[in-house]
Design an enzyme around this catalytic site. Structure first.
Site, PDB file in Angstrom:
ATOM      1  N   LYS A 107      42.758 105.431  28.394  1.00  0.00           N
ATOM      2  CA  LYS A 107      43.351 106.903  27.701  1.00  0.00           C
ATOM      3  C   LYS A 107      42.389 106.937  26.496  1.00  0.00           C
ATOM      4  O   LYS A 107      41.985 107.982  26.218  1.00  0.00           O
ATOM      5  CB  LYS A 107      44.527 107.044  27.557  1.00  0.00           C
ATOM      6  CG  LYS A 107      45.482 107.344  28.746  1.00  0.00           C
ATOM      7  CD  LYS A 107      47.113 107.538  28.566  1.00  0.00           C
ATOM      8  CE  LYS A 107      47.378 108.874  27.568  1.00  0.00           C
ATOM      9  NZ  LYS A 107      48.792 108.678  27.251  1.00  0.00           N
ATOM     10  N   ARG A 167      40.633  86.680  21.222  1.00  0.00           N
ATOM     11  CA  ARG A 167      38.836  86.397  21.346  1.00  0.00           C
ATOM     12  C   ARG A 167      38.798  85.099  20.756  1.00  0.00           C
ATOM     13  O   ARG A 167      39.466  84.208  20.311  1.00  0.00           O
ATOM     14  CB  ARG A 167      38.568  87.468  20.557  1.00  0.00           C
ATOM     15  CG  ARG A 167      38.217  88.648  21.446  1.00  0.00           C
ATOM     16  CD  ARG A 167      37.300  89.763  20.824  1.00  0.00           C
ATOM     17  NE  ARG A 167      38.040  90.567  19.730  1.00  0.00           N
ATOM     18  CZ  ARG A 167      37.711  91.589  19.400  1.00  0.00           C
ATOM     19  NH1 ARG A 167      36.816  92.220  19.802  1.00  0.00           N
ATOM     20  NH2 ARG A 167      38.486  92.327  18.290  1.00  0.00           N
ATOM     21  N   PHE A 192      39.625  95.724  12.923  1.00  0.00           N
ATOM     22  CA  PHE A 192      38.773  94.873  12.354  1.00  0.00           C
ATOM     23  C   PHE A 192      37.440  95.786  11.838  1.00  0.00           C
ATOM     24  O   PHE A 192      36.915  95.656  10.685  1.00  0.00           O
ATOM     25  CB  PHE A 192      38.301  93.808  13.346  1.00  0.00           C
ATOM     26  CG  PHE A 192      37.091  93.275  13.242  1.00  0.00           C
ATOM     27  CD1 PHE A 192      36.864  92.474  12.052  1.00  0.00           C
ATOM     28  CD2 PHE A 192      36.148  92.826  14.238  1.00  0.00           C
ATOM     29  CE1 PHE A 192      35.625  91.908  11.795  1.00  0.00           C
ATOM     30  CE2 PHE A 192      35.061  92.236  14.200  1.00  0.00           C
ATOM     31  CZ  PHE A 192      34.870  91.598  12.783  1.00  0.00           C
ATOM     32  N   LYS A 196      34.757 102.642  28.606  1.00  0.00           N
ATOM     33  CA  LYS A 196      33.464 102.846  27.692  1.00  0.00           C
ATOM     34  C   LYS A 196      32.048 103.688  28.484  1.00  0.00           C
ATOM     35  O   LYS A 196      31.505 104.071  27.603  1.00  0.00           O
ATOM     36  CB  LYS A 196      33.124 101.435  26.986  1.00  0.00           C
ATOM     37  CG  LYS A 196      34.214 100.864  26.117  1.00  0.00           C
ATOM     38  CD  LYS A 196      34.234 101.710  24.960  1.00  0.00           C
ATOM     39  CE  LYS A 196      35.034 101.103  23.686  1.00  0.00           C
ATOM     40  NZ  LYS A 196      35.091 102.034  22.729  1.00  0.00           N
ATOM     41  N   LYS A 201      32.544 119.299  17.801  1.00  0.00           N
ATOM     42  CA  LYS A 201      31.947 120.645  18.314  1.00  0.00           C
ATOM     43  C   LYS A 201      32.521 121.639  17.414  1.00  0.00           C
ATOM     44  O   LYS A 201      31.758 122.325  17.033  1.00  0.00           O
ATOM     45  CB  LYS A 201      32.232 120.572  19.751  1.00  0.00           C
ATOM     46  CG  LYS A 201      32.092 122.110  20.108  1.00  0.00           C
ATOM     47  CD  LYS A 201      32.013 121.974  21.718  1.00  0.00           C
ATOM     48  CE  LYS A 201      32.202 123.404  22.256  1.00  0.00           C
ATOM     49  NZ  LYS A 201      33.397 123.843  22.476  1.00  0.00           N
ATOM     50  N   TYR A 210      38.613  98.687  30.472  1.00  0.00           N
ATOM     51  CA  TYR A 210      37.738  98.603  29.284  1.00  0.00           C
ATOM     52  C   TYR A 210      36.370  99.162  29.751  1.00  0.00           C
ATOM     53  O   TYR A 210      35.742  99.849  29.179  1.00  0.00           O
ATOM     54  CB  TYR A 210      37.647  97.266  28.683  1.00  0.00           C
ATOM     55  CG  TYR A 210      36.870  97.374  27.080  1.00  0.00           C
ATOM     56  CD1 TYR A 210      37.575  98.053  26.178  1.00  0.00           C
ATOM     57  CD2 TYR A 210      35.843  96.662  26.977  1.00  0.00           C
ATOM     58  CE1 TYR A 210      37.002  98.176  24.786  1.00  0.00           C
ATOM     59  CE2 TYR A 210      35.429  96.635  25.566  1.00  0.00           C
ATOM     60  CZ  TYR A 210      35.897  97.188  24.486  1.00  0.00           C
ATOM     61  OH  TYR A 210      35.482  97.180  23.492  1.00  0.00           O
ATOM     62  N   ALA A 251      31.549 104.233  19.763  1.00  0.00           N
ATOM     63  CA  ALA A 251      31.619 102.872  19.659  1.00  0.00           C
ATOM     64  C   ALA A 251      31.608 102.404  21.146  1.00  0.00           C
ATOM     65  O   ALA A 251      32.658 102.729  21.833  1.00  0.00           O
ATOM     66  CB  ALA A 251      32.572 102.147  18.927  1.00  0.00           C
TER      67      ALA A 251
HETATM   68  N1  UDP Z   1      37.090  82.133  25.653  1.00  0.00           N
HETATM   69  C1  UDP Z   1      37.425  80.679  25.641  1.00  0.00           C
HETATM   70  N2  UDP Z   1      38.448  80.348  24.972  1.00  0.00           N
HETATM   71  C2  UDP Z   1      39.435  81.358  24.495  1.00  0.00           C
HETATM   72  C3  UDP Z   1      39.143  82.609  24.455  1.00  0.00           C
HETATM   73  C4  UDP Z   1      37.824  83.211  24.937  1.00  0.00           C
HETATM   74  O1  UDP Z   1      36.780  79.853  25.998  1.00  0.00           O
HETATM   75  O2  UDP Z   1      40.404  80.873  23.710  1.00  0.00           O
HETATM   76  C5  UDP Z   1      35.616  82.661  26.186  1.00  0.00           C
HETATM   77  C6  UDP Z   1      35.777  83.390  27.099  1.00  0.00           C
HETATM   78  O3  UDP Z   1      36.019  83.166  28.339  1.00  0.00           O
HETATM   79  C7  UDP Z   1      34.436  84.163  27.161  1.00  0.00           C
HETATM   80  C8  UDP Z   1      33.980  84.003  25.736  1.00  0.00           C
HETATM   81  O4  UDP Z   1      34.929  82.791  25.264  1.00  0.00           O
HETATM   82  O5  UDP Z   1      33.585  83.387  28.016  1.00  0.00           O
HETATM   83  C9  UDP Z   1      34.181  85.211  24.664  1.00  0.00           C
HETATM   84  O6  UDP Z   1      35.527  85.699  24.960  1.00  0.00           O
HETATM   85  P1  UDP Z   1      36.064  86.802  24.088  1.00  0.00           P
HETATM   86  O7  UDP Z   1      37.457  86.809  24.663  1.00  0.00           O
HETATM   87  O8  UDP Z   1      35.659  86.680  22.745  1.00  0.00           O
HETATM   88  O9  UDP Z   1      35.432  87.910  24.704  1.00  0.00           O
HETATM   89  P2  UDP Z   1      34.253  88.494  25.748  1.00  0.00           P
HETATM   90  O10 UDP Z   1      32.989  88.376  25.165  1.00  0.00           O
HETATM   91  O11 UDP Z   1      34.623  87.713  26.826  1.00  0.00           O
HETATM   92  O12 UDP Z   1      34.494  89.922  25.638  1.00  0.00           O
END
Ligand code: UDP
Length: 315
Positions: free
Chosen positions: A94, A189, A14, A152, A108, A148, A117
């Protein structure tokens, strides 16, 4: 004058694909690298005809060989949604560890400047609000998000080590929730989930009571910030995101209002483990150092993103 040459890892993803567009538009030669674990060639298909664009199918956790000079590296390869890193925990660790090590070694070797990122996830479920770069975070290393978050955090640590020990020219960005065209429909997400559910006339799966907050940045704003940070002289981490904060429930309502599908509704689901309760970037540093701040408000950004999801979500 010879053109600058930039390697972008995760270029079919993305954010990586938008970066590829931007650096080609700025007249750079772009080497796009991806192993397509979560990336998709559709995101960069339109670039294959460009003479300054090359694509390498490669997994950056393996030794990276790029012939010729390199001026810049943008390391953006990684699974990045909670569902992805739950399903691919080892790959996530990884790419943050070995992948970053390989990119730094390449920087380097080539004398290239590298921007890596990082993420707001380094703050975990934050106890300080909004999050400034000086806050060290509240991360559960053995929870589901630990793979994750810790990958990071390691990425930041090894980047600073290469900076301090090998004098590599490094930049670190901490990216907060970002959205826009080319997000994967099924990446789990919140925004792709809500848009596809609203378009299909399903329930929008609000996790918990929806009172947790996020702050959403439109991708073009983020890309502008990355561009400025790369060309700046600052090597410590910089937050980038949009400080406009909203609860997940309010966000669901905004998407329902935009899509106007009478069959769509709210469908409450259990809150995932270790889901951060609030998240908002303090962008004082980016403003002061780079003169950067987001230009798109959520209404504009969501409208542009909706146009994309209308095309890719199949009802
Ligand atoms: N969330 C939600 N429904 C969904 C997916 C995510 O309510 O179908 C909520 C999730 O619990 C979080 C927020 O939306 O509080 C953002 O979630 P995302 O997976 O986008 O990424 P995050 O910010 O948690 O890394």
């Amino acid at each position: 004058m010879t053109k600058k040459r930039i390697l972008i890892t995760g270029a079919a993803g993305f954010i990586g694909s938008h970066l590829s567009d931007r650096f080609l538009a700025e007249n750079y030669q772009v080497i796009a690298m991806d192993n397509l674990l979560t990336g998709n060639l559709d995101n960069i298909e339109h670039l294959f005809k460009e003479k300054d664009f090359e694509y390498y199918h490669h997994d950056v956790t393996k030794f990276i060989h790029v012939p010729g000079k390199l001026d810049y590296i943008l390391h953006f390869a990684s699974p990045a949604s909670p569902i992805d890193y739950l399903q691919m925990p080892i790959q996530t660790l990884k790419v943050g560890a070995h992948g970053t090590h390989n990119c730094l070694g390449l920087a380097k070797e080539k004398g290239a400047r590298i921007l890596v990122a990082s993420t707001s996830e380094v703050y975990g479920d934050p106890l300080v609000h909004p999050q400034t770069e000086e806050y060290w975070g509240n991360v559960n290393p053995v929870g589901p998000r630990g793979v994750y978050d810790e990958a990071k955090r390691f990425l930041e640590a090894i980047t600073m080590a290469y900076h301090n020990y090998h004098n590599v020219d490094t930049r670190i960005i901490r990216i907060f929730n970002t959205y826009g065209p080319r997000m994967r429909v099924n990446d789990g997400r919140v925004l792709p989930a809500f848009f596809s559910q609203a378009i299909r006339g399903e329930g929008l799966t609000v996790f918990g009571d929806g009172s947790q907050t996020r702050s959403f940045c439109y991708v073009d704003d983020l890309v502008e910030g990355i561009y400025r940070l790369l060309l700046s002289e600052y090597h410590l981490p910089v937050n980038m995101g949009n400080p406009q904060e909203i609860t997940v429930l309010e966000f669901a309502q905004e998407i329902l209002d935009l899509v106007q599908n009478p069959k769509a509704c709210i469908d409450y689901r259990p809150l995932p483990v270790d889901d951060p309760k609030q998240r908002r970037p303090d962008i004082t540093k980016a403003r002061a150092l780079l003169g950067w701040e987001p230009r798109y408000d959520r209404a504009q950004g969501l409208q542009l993103t909706y146009e994309y999801f209308k095309k890719v979500v199949h009802v």
